[in-house]
Design a protein around this motif. Structure first.
Motif, mmCIF file in Angstrom:
data_model
loop_
_atom_site.group_PDB
_atom_site.id
_atom_site.type_symbol
_atom_site.label_atom_id
_atom_site.label_comp_id
_atom_site.label_asym_id
_atom_site.label_seq_id
_atom_site.Cartn_x
_atom_site.Cartn_y
_atom_site.Cartn_z
ATOM 1 N N LEU A 100 0.827 -1.207 0.000
ATOM 2 C CA LEU A 100 0.000 0.000 0.000
ATOM 3 C C LEU A 100 0.861 1.257 0.000
ATOM 4 C CD1 LEU A 100 -2.506 -1.017 2.843
ATOM 5 C CD2 LEU A 100 -2.810 -1.365 0.386
ATOM 6 N N ILE A 101 0.337 2.317 -0.575
ATOM 7 C CA ILE A 101 0.967 3.637 -0.480
ATOM 8 C C ILE A 101 -0.055 4.579 0.140
ATOM 9 C CG2 ILE A 101 1.954 5.587 -1.720
ATOM 10 C CD1 ILE A 101 2.966 3.709 -3.818
ATOM 11 N N PHE A 102 0.302 5.158 1.303
ATOM 12 C CA PHE A 102 -0.619 5.970 2.084
ATOM 13 C C PHE A 102 -0.431 7.457 1.801
ATOM 14 C CE2 PHE A 102 -0.180 2.012 4.294
ATOM 15 C CZ PHE A 102 -1.415 1.768 4.855
ATOM 16 N N PRO A 103 -1.518 8.232 1.766
ATOM 17 C CA PRO A 103 -1.386 9.690 1.676
ATOM 18 C C PRO A 103 -0.706 10.200 2.937
ATOM 19 C CG PRO A 103 -3.650 9.070 2.157
ATOM 20 C CD PRO A 103 -2.925 7.802 1.831
ATOM 21 N N GLY A 125 -9.535 4.044 5.824
ATOM 22 C CA GLY A 125 -9.940 4.554 4.528
ATOM 23 C C GLY A 125 -10.292 3.457 3.549
ATOM 24 N N PHE A 126 -10.045 3.733 2.270
ATOM 25 C CA PHE A 126 -10.401 2.806 1.202
ATOM 26 C C PHE A 126 -9.177 2.493 0.338
ATOM 27 C CE2 PHE A 126 -14.485 4.389 2.417
ATOM 28 C CZ PHE A 126 -15.391 3.384 2.108
ATOM 29 N N CYS A 127 -9.140 1.286 -0.178
ATOM 30 C CA CYS A 127 -8.088 0.905 -1.125
ATOM 31 C C CYS A 127 -8.510 1.302 -2.539
ATOM 32 C CB CYS A 127 -7.856 -0.600 -1.087
ATOM 33 S SG CYS A 127 -7.059 -1.187 0.416
ATOM 34 N N THR A 128 -7.536 1.777 -3.321
ATOM 35 C CA THR A 128 -7.789 2.087 -4.726
ATOM 36 C C THR A 128 -6.823 1.302 -5.605
ATOM 37 O OG1 THR A 128 -6.249 3.973 -4.779
ATOM 38 C CG2 THR A 128 -8.533 4.419 -4.141
ATOM 39 N N LEU A 129 -7.281 0.946 -6.797
ATOM 40 C CA LEU A 129 -6.463 0.240 -7.785
ATOM 41 C C LEU A 129 -6.318 1.107 -9.035
ATOM 42 C CD1 LEU A 129 -7.824 -3.441 -7.738
ATOM 43 C CD2 LEU A 129 -5.609 -2.644 -6.901
ATOM 44 N N TRP A 130 -5.168 0.979 -9.710
ATOM 45 C CA TRP A 130 -4.956 1.687 -10.961
ATOM 46 C C TRP A 130 -5.723 0.959 -12.065
ATOM 47 C CZ3 TRP A 130 -3.322 6.282 -12.327
ATOM 48 C CH2 TRP A 130 -2.976 6.521 -13.660
ATOM 49 N N LEU A 191 -10.179 9.157 2.646
ATOM 50 C CA LEU A 191 -8.858 8.563 2.898
ATOM 51 C C LEU A 191 -8.630 7.440 1.889
ATOM 52 C CD1 LEU A 191 -8.396 8.195 6.775
ATOM 53 C CD2 LEU A 191 -7.125 9.667 5.209
ATOM 54 N N GLN A 192 -7.982 7.765 0.797
ATOM 55 C CA GLN A 192 -7.800 6.787 -0.270
ATOM 56 C C GLN A 192 -6.339 6.352 -0.360
ATOM 57 O OE1 GLN A 192 -9.685 7.825 -3.953
ATOM 58 N NE2 GLN A 192 -11.685 8.091 -2.989
#
Length: 282
Positions: A100-103, A125-130, A191-192
């Motif tokens: 994961l990469i966190f803001p 928060g939520f996980c996002t995918l490219w 929070l993504q």
């Protein structure tokens, strides 16, 4: 409010540095970041070890590779190994994945949420995918579910639920037990977090069968299991997933499949699930 992070890691050399860089450069620092190397055969432990020379709050511990290949149990076993070796006091404990990469303000927002609401037991928060040229939220679960990749627990809540259950479905069981104990569980859509590796890709072969059995072990009713398997199959665009998972559920029995929750917790889970289904329908 002191916050600690445990990161189970197995062969994560492609992702672990980016993950740690994002956590080590937060606007609110973690008191301790403990990476548990679960017997990696790649360069994962060396990357973490070298990075730890520059950061006092980063540590590495290693254990022999887990013999378990069941989804859920392997990563929880590694987390629990790290928990036993944690030597600092804390108010909030996080279980994060290594891909994961966190803001940069993630831990700050996390800490403030726990400070502002004494009833808040779990948060994230939520996980996002490219996908299709943009970072998009993973559409695997409901918006009220906190993904297993980025769990955060108030210490008192974590103690009330007696930690994490080493089995498939652990990241649902923890939330249900927390709610059963009177704690609030909240997610924050703002929070993504960037998820660099699709969820569960290493478990594709046996996932449907284990998933179906896990619903039985969480004391789902037949009708509730049917709807849950249908939803998961739709998310995965896989009819075979539905057929295999429901077959596994129906073949399960108490003699072979130990229940993961008490009768009272099971009744609470069923009531909660049906109430959420009614909310979405009406």
């Amino acid at each position: 409010m002191d916050l600690v992070i445990i990161i189970p890691a197995y062969n994560e050399e492609k992702f672990i540095k980016n993950c740690l860089d994002s956590l080590l450069n937060q606007t609110h620092a973690a008191k301790k970041i403990l990476v548990v190397d679960d017997g990696s055969s790649d360069n994962t432990p060396n990357i973490v070890h070298n990075l730890s020379h520059s950061y006092e709050n980063l540590s590495l511990i290693s254990r022999q590779k887990s013999f378990s290949h069941e989804p859920g149990s392997k990563i929880v076993d590694a987390f629990n190994f790290g928990l036993k070796n944690l030597r600092v006091d804390y108010d909030v404990i996080c279980k994060f994945d290594a891909d994961l990469i966190f803001p940069e303000d993630y831990l700050k927002v996390l800490t403030e949420a726990f400070q502002e609401n004494s009833k808040l037991g779990m948060y994230g928060g939520f996980c996002t995918l490219w996908k299709d040229g943009a970072w998009q939220v993973e559409q695997l679960t409901n918006a009220d579910h906190l993904r297993g990749a980025l769990k955060a627990y108030r210490l008192e809540c974590f103690e009330d639920i007696k930690g994490l259950t080493p089995a498939m479905g652990w990241d649902t069981i923890d939330e249900m037990k927390a709610r059963f104990q009177g704690w609030e569980v909240h997610t924050n859509p703002d929070l993504q977090v960037r998820h660099l590796k699709p969820t569960g890709q290493q478990y594709k072969k046996n996932l449907p069968g284990v998933f179906g059995a896990s619903l039985f072990r969480m004391r789902y009713s037949w009708s509730l299991a049917l709807l849950t398997c249908l939803k998961m199959a739709k998310n995965k665009s896989s009819l075979s997933f539905f057929l295999e998972s429901m077959t596994s559920f129906m073949r399960s029995n108490p003699k072979k499949n130990t229940f993961l929750v008490t009768e009272q917790e099971g009744a609470f889970i069923r009531t909660y699930r049906w109430s959420k289904l009614k909310e979405r329908l009406f």
